[in-house]
Motif scaffolding. Structure first.
Motif, PDB file in Angstrom:
ATOM      1  N   PRO A   1       0.803  -1.236   0.000  1.00  0.00           N
ATOM      2  CA  PRO A   1       0.000   0.000   0.000  1.00  0.00           C
ATOM      3  C   PRO A   1       0.831   1.279   0.000  1.00  0.00           C
ATOM      4  CG  PRO A   1      -0.100  -1.093   2.145  1.00  0.00           C
ATOM      5  CD  PRO A   1       0.533  -2.063   1.193  1.00  0.00           C
ATOM      6  N   ASN A   2       1.961   1.295   0.693  1.00  0.00           N
ATOM      7  CA  ASN A   2       2.777   2.508   0.737  1.00  0.00           C
ATOM      8  C   ASN A   2       3.438   2.784  -0.606  1.00  0.00           C
ATOM      9  OD1 ASN A   2       2.650   3.348   3.674  1.00  0.00           O
ATOM     10  ND2 ASN A   2       3.264   1.213   3.879  1.00  0.00           N
ATOM     11  N   LEU A   3       3.904   1.738  -1.259  1.00  0.00           N
ATOM     12  CA  LEU A   3       4.493   1.916  -2.585  1.00  0.00           C
ATOM     13  C   LEU A   3       3.433   2.277  -3.611  1.00  0.00           C
ATOM     14  CD1 LEU A   3       7.105  -0.970  -2.621  1.00  0.00           C
ATOM     15  CD2 LEU A   3       7.562   1.492  -2.536  1.00  0.00           C
ATOM     16  N   ASP A   4       2.260   1.713  -3.471  1.00  0.00           N
ATOM     17  CA  ASP A   4       1.163   2.062  -4.383  1.00  0.00           C
ATOM     18  C   ASP A   4       0.820   3.546  -4.241  1.00  0.00           C
ATOM     19  OD1 ASP A   4       1.242  -0.626  -4.894  1.00  0.00           O
ATOM     20  OD2 ASP A   4      -0.616  -1.102  -3.860  1.00  0.00           O
ATOM     21  N   ALA A   5       0.859   4.055  -3.003  1.00  0.00           N
ATOM     22  CA  ALA A   5       0.608   5.483  -2.778  1.00  0.00           C
ATOM     23  C   ALA A   5       1.729   6.328  -3.370  1.00  0.00           C
ATOM     24  CB  ALA A   5       0.464   5.761  -1.282  1.00  0.00           C
ATOM     25  N   LEU A   6       2.967   5.862  -3.207  1.00  0.00           N
ATOM     26  CA  LEU A   6       4.108   6.582  -3.785  1.00  0.00           C
ATOM     27  C   LEU A   6       3.986   6.654  -5.305  1.00  0.00           C
ATOM     28  CD1 LEU A   6       6.920   7.907  -3.373  1.00  0.00           C
ATOM     29  CD2 LEU A   6       7.905   5.607  -3.617  1.00  0.00           C
ATOM     30  N   ALA A   7       3.530   5.566  -5.909  1.00  0.00           N
ATOM     31  CA  ALA A   7       3.345   5.539  -7.361  1.00  0.00           C
ATOM     32  C   ALA A   7       2.332   6.588  -7.807  1.00  0.00           C
ATOM     33  CB  ALA A   7       2.893   4.149  -7.805  1.00  0.00           C
ATOM     34  N   GLU A   8       1.323   6.839  -6.973  1.00  0.00           N
ATOM     35  CA  GLU A   8       0.318   7.856  -7.278  1.00  0.00           C
ATOM     36  C   GLU A   8       0.891   9.270  -7.165  1.00  0.00           C
ATOM     37  OE1 GLU A   8      -3.389   7.520  -7.826  1.00  0.00           O
ATOM     38  OE2 GLU A   8      -2.460   5.723  -8.654  1.00  0.00           O
ATOM     39  N   GLU A   9       1.942   9.414  -6.385  1.00  0.00           N
ATOM     40  CA  GLU A   9       2.504  10.739  -6.129  1.00  0.00           C
ATOM     41  C   GLU A   9       3.627  11.108  -7.092  1.00  0.00           C
ATOM     42  OE1 GLU A   9       3.727  10.161  -2.129  1.00  0.00           O
ATOM     43  OE2 GLU A   9       1.734  10.509  -1.280  1.00  0.00           O
ATOM     44  N   GLY A  10       4.111  10.140  -7.867  1.00  0.00           N
ATOM     45  CA  GLY A  10       5.236  10.407  -8.753  1.00  0.00           C
ATOM     46  C   GLY A  10       5.035   9.817 -10.127  1.00  0.00           C
ATOM     47  N   MET A  11       6.148   9.439 -10.765  1.00  0.00           N
ATOM     48  CA  MET A  11       6.117   8.862 -12.107  1.00  0.00           C
ATOM     49  C   MET A  11       6.522   7.395 -12.038  1.00  0.00           C
ATOM     50  SD  MET A  11       8.171  10.023 -15.582  1.00  0.00           S
ATOM     51  CE  MET A  11       7.049  11.393 -15.919  1.00  0.00           C
ATOM     52  N   VAL A  12       5.719   6.537 -12.655  1.00  0.00           N
ATOM     53  CA  VAL A  12       6.009   5.110 -12.746  1.00  0.00           C
ATOM     54  C   VAL A  12       6.569   4.816 -14.131  1.00  0.00           C
ATOM     55  CG1 VAL A  12       5.041   2.785 -12.709  1.00  0.00           C
ATOM     56  CG2 VAL A  12       4.196   4.508 -11.103  1.00  0.00           C
ATOM     57  N   PHE A  13       7.670   4.075 -14.167  1.00  0.00           N
ATOM     58  CA  PHE A  13       8.300   3.689 -15.428  1.00  0.00           C
ATOM     59  C   PHE A  13       7.998   2.217 -15.693  1.00  0.00           C
ATOM     60  CE2 PHE A  13      10.513   7.386 -14.032  1.00  0.00           C
ATOM     61  CZ  PHE A  13      10.939   8.036 -15.175  1.00  0.00           C
ATOM     62  N   TYR A  14       7.360   1.950 -16.818  1.00  0.00           N
ATOM     63  CA  TYR A  14       6.962   0.581 -17.137  1.00  0.00           C
ATOM     64  C   TYR A  14       8.019  -0.181 -17.931  1.00  0.00           C
ATOM     65  CZ  TYR A  14       2.380   1.707 -15.315  1.00  0.00           C
ATOM     66  OH  TYR A  14       1.341   2.070 -14.474  1.00  0.00           O
ATOM     67  N   ASN A  15       9.020   0.514 -18.418  1.00  0.00           N
ATOM     68  CA  ASN A  15      10.128  -0.139 -19.129  1.00  0.00           C
ATOM     69  C   ASN A  15      11.452   0.259 -18.489  1.00  0.00           C
ATOM     70  OD1 ASN A  15       8.558  -1.502 -21.125  1.00  0.00           O
ATOM     71  ND2 ASN A  15       8.334   0.421 -22.224  1.00  0.00           N
ATOM     72  N   ALA A  16      11.561  -0.027 -17.195  1.00  0.00           N
ATOM     73  CA  ALA A  16      12.780   0.298 -16.451  1.00  0.00           C
ATOM     74  C   ALA A  16      13.660  -0.947 -16.355  1.00  0.00           C
ATOM     75  CB  ALA A  16      12.440   0.810 -15.063  1.00  0.00           C
ATOM     76  N   TYR A  17      14.960  -0.741 -16.505  1.00  0.00           N
ATOM     77  CA  TYR A  17      15.905  -1.848 -16.497  1.00  0.00           C
ATOM     78  C   TYR A  17      17.010  -1.621 -15.471  1.00  0.00           C
ATOM     79  CZ  TYR A  17      13.810  -3.475 -20.862  1.00  0.00           C
ATOM     80  OH  TYR A  17      12.932  -3.942 -21.805  1.00  0.00           O
ATOM     81  N   ALA A  18      17.472  -2.712 -14.884  1.00  0.00           N
ATOM     82  CA  ALA A  18      18.688  -2.679 -14.090  1.00  0.00           C
ATOM     83  C   ALA A  18      19.870  -2.661 -15.064  1.00  0.00           C
ATOM     84  CB  ALA A  18      18.761  -3.910 -13.193  1.00  0.00           C
ATOM     85  N   GLY A  19      21.038  -2.271 -14.574  1.00  0.00           N
ATOM     86  CA  GLY A  19      22.219  -2.271 -15.436  1.00  0.00           C
ATOM     87  C   GLY A  19      22.737  -3.664 -15.727  1.00  0.00           C
ATOM     88  N   ALA A  20      22.309  -4.639 -14.925  1.00  0.00           N
ATOM     89  CA  ALA A  20      22.730  -6.025 -15.094  1.00  0.00           C
ATOM     90  C   ALA A  20      21.709  -6.923 -14.420  1.00  0.00           C
ATOM     91  CB  ALA A  20      24.125  -6.248 -14.495  1.00  0.00           C
TER      92      ALA A  20
END
Length: 479
Positions: A61-80
């Motif tokens: 729930p806290n992360l879901d709220a954070l997602a509402e307050e900012g920008m969510v990236f649906y194609n985010a990658y780690a460097g490895a």
């Protein structure tokens, strides 16, 4: 002819000039101090292990709220695709060929008889000559603190960290290590049974309160949700009473995810309590994909250690009140290599990194566009299987054999060094990487293969070529 000087007039003019020249410059009332930066990097959290990315079993729930307050990236990658190289990429801003950290040593994983090539030797940690993200931020006047898993060197203080709790070369909390007494370095034991994730958050909150009148960087690399899988008893019981689905059904892992979310919530609440929220950039992500044998990321293929999407796609939220529009989203492909150049451009340090492999994400963050670019991954080593029935790797023995990957728009090309095989996928229509299109689209295959080779040349990426004399093809059939 010399004109007589009126001393009174002269004195008056000098005074007027002096007063004028001493007038303060016009102050830009919109200018604020540099933002505080909170970078939360969860260990082995899968792309879909959170509610805002679609999980219906895990509760965040806290992360879901954070997602509402900012920008969510649906194609985010780690460097490895695993922790040591991904974290090295994030902290250095450099791709793997430039720092040589490809895995948690050694690089010759798996049975010797099943490896065709001698892998490139792995570098354990970032070289001290590399100008790290924390060092750059210190150059901009920041106090720096790290709370949790460092893993890119023996001593965070030599790599730009002022305050270190729990960080060293160790990559996991050890057997039974999520409850005090702890088995990690640079932390004192709490009461018996104290939960490590809770403790690290409490230490980070103390750091926030102590430095609320300064400008600080808070790096929060929790050890959770890395193995060993250990949740609090009451939370495990909570999820034992809940039905899992889509390969997400382990109550002990769900308990770890839930505890992580609770602690992120506490951390964000501390920013609000100390009136810091409005001038703080918060980044939430994971260091690589999740372990598929523990939590599936369908429809993504494979998991941690693999360069299929399940191993390198990660959740990502960036929040900055007044700068980033709430409830905004992006489908642009981004990488944790982009954090360093983005933050460097925001804080404008006295000393800048001479070379960075990512790009500044500010145009996207503020509602604009980003020029198209390719993402590259290089992994010239071996990484053995977790569970051959669940890994979804290219073969049952390894999550990854030596190779490179390029992502260009909707297209993705894998190259494998042992046999020269290529795999081409269209991520727009086949995110699960099931249909190899090399034969159907030879032109795109050739184009991406050439671009991948050019990149390897530019970065001096080492490619293994020495044959392993102990390789035994008959041994494969015996597995």
């Amino acid at each position: 002819m010399t004109l007589p000087i009126n001393k009174t007039l002269c004195t008056t003019l000098v005074c007027i000039y002096a007063l004028h020249s001493c007038k303060p410059a016009k102050i830009d009332i919109t200018e604020h101090k540099k933002p505080n930066i909170v970078l939360i990097n969860i260990d082995d959290l899968g792309y879909k292990d959170v509610g805002f990315m679609g999980s219906e079993y895990y509760e965040t729930p806290n992360l879901d709220a954070l997602a509402e307050e900012g920008m969510v990236f649906y194609n985010a990658y780690a460097g490895a695709a695993n922790c040591a190289p991904s974290r090295a990429c994030l902290i250095s801003g450099l791709n793997t060929p430039r720092h040589g950290v490809y895995t948690v040593s050694p690089s010759d994983r798996g049975n010797t008889k099943t490896r065709k090539l001698i892998p490139i030797k792995n570098t354990d940690h970032l070289n001290d000559s590399i100008f790290t993200l924390p060092q750059m931020l210190k150059s901009a006047g920041y106090v720096t603190g790290s709370f949790g898993k460092w893993h890119v060197g023996n001593d965070p203080s030599t790599q730009g960290i002022d305050v270190n709790i729990g960080g060293s070369a160790k990559g996991n909390p050890g057997k039974g290590g999520y409850f005090s007494p702890y088995k990690i370095d640079n932390i004192t034991n709490g009461e018996n049974g104290e939960y490590l994730t809770d403790r690290l958050t409490n230490e980070a909150i103390s750091y926030i309160e102590k430095n609320k009148d300064t400008t600080f960087f808070l790096y929060m690399p929790y050890y959770t949700v890395h193995t060993p899988i250990m949740g609090k008893e009451e939370l495990v019981a909570k999820f034992e009473a809940k039905s899992g689905q889509n390969g997400q059904n382990r109550p002990d892992y769900a308990a770890m995810v839930y505890a992580m979310d609770q602690n992120v919530g506490k951390l964000l609440h501390a920013l609000k309590q100390n009136n810091l929220e409005e001038n703080t950039v918060v980044i939430f992500t994971s260091d690589n994909g999740g372990i598929r044998a523990i939590s599936e990321q369908s429809p993504l293929r494979a998991g941690k250690g693999s360069y299929y999407e399940g191993g390198i796609r990660v959740p990502l939220i960036i929040k900055w009140p007044g700068k980033i529009k709430p409830k905004s989203t992006s489908t642009v492909a981004v990488s944790n290599l982009d954090f360093y150049p983005t933050l460097q451009n925001i804080v404008k340090p006295q000393r800048r990194a001479k070379l960075l492999d990512g790009v500044n994400l500010e145009p996207i963050l503020y509602g604009g566009e980003l020029a198209e670019r390719n993402l590259y991954f290089h992994f010239p080593i071996y990484l053995q299987k977790y569970d051959q029935l669940k890994d979804q790797g290219r073969d049952p023995l390894f999550r990854t054999r030596p190779g490179s990957v390029i992502i260009s728009g909707e297209w993705k090309l894998h190259e494998y060094f042992e046999d020269g095989e290529l795999e081409l996928y269209n991520l727009k229509t086949d995110i699960g990487e099931k249909n190899n299109l090399t034969k159907q689209n030879p032109a795109k295959t050739k184009q991406l293969y050439e671009e991948l080779n050019i990149w390897r040349t530019q970065t001096k990426a080492p490619v293994p070529t020495i044959a392993n004399k102990l390789y035994d093809p008959t041994h494969l059939k015996e597995q």
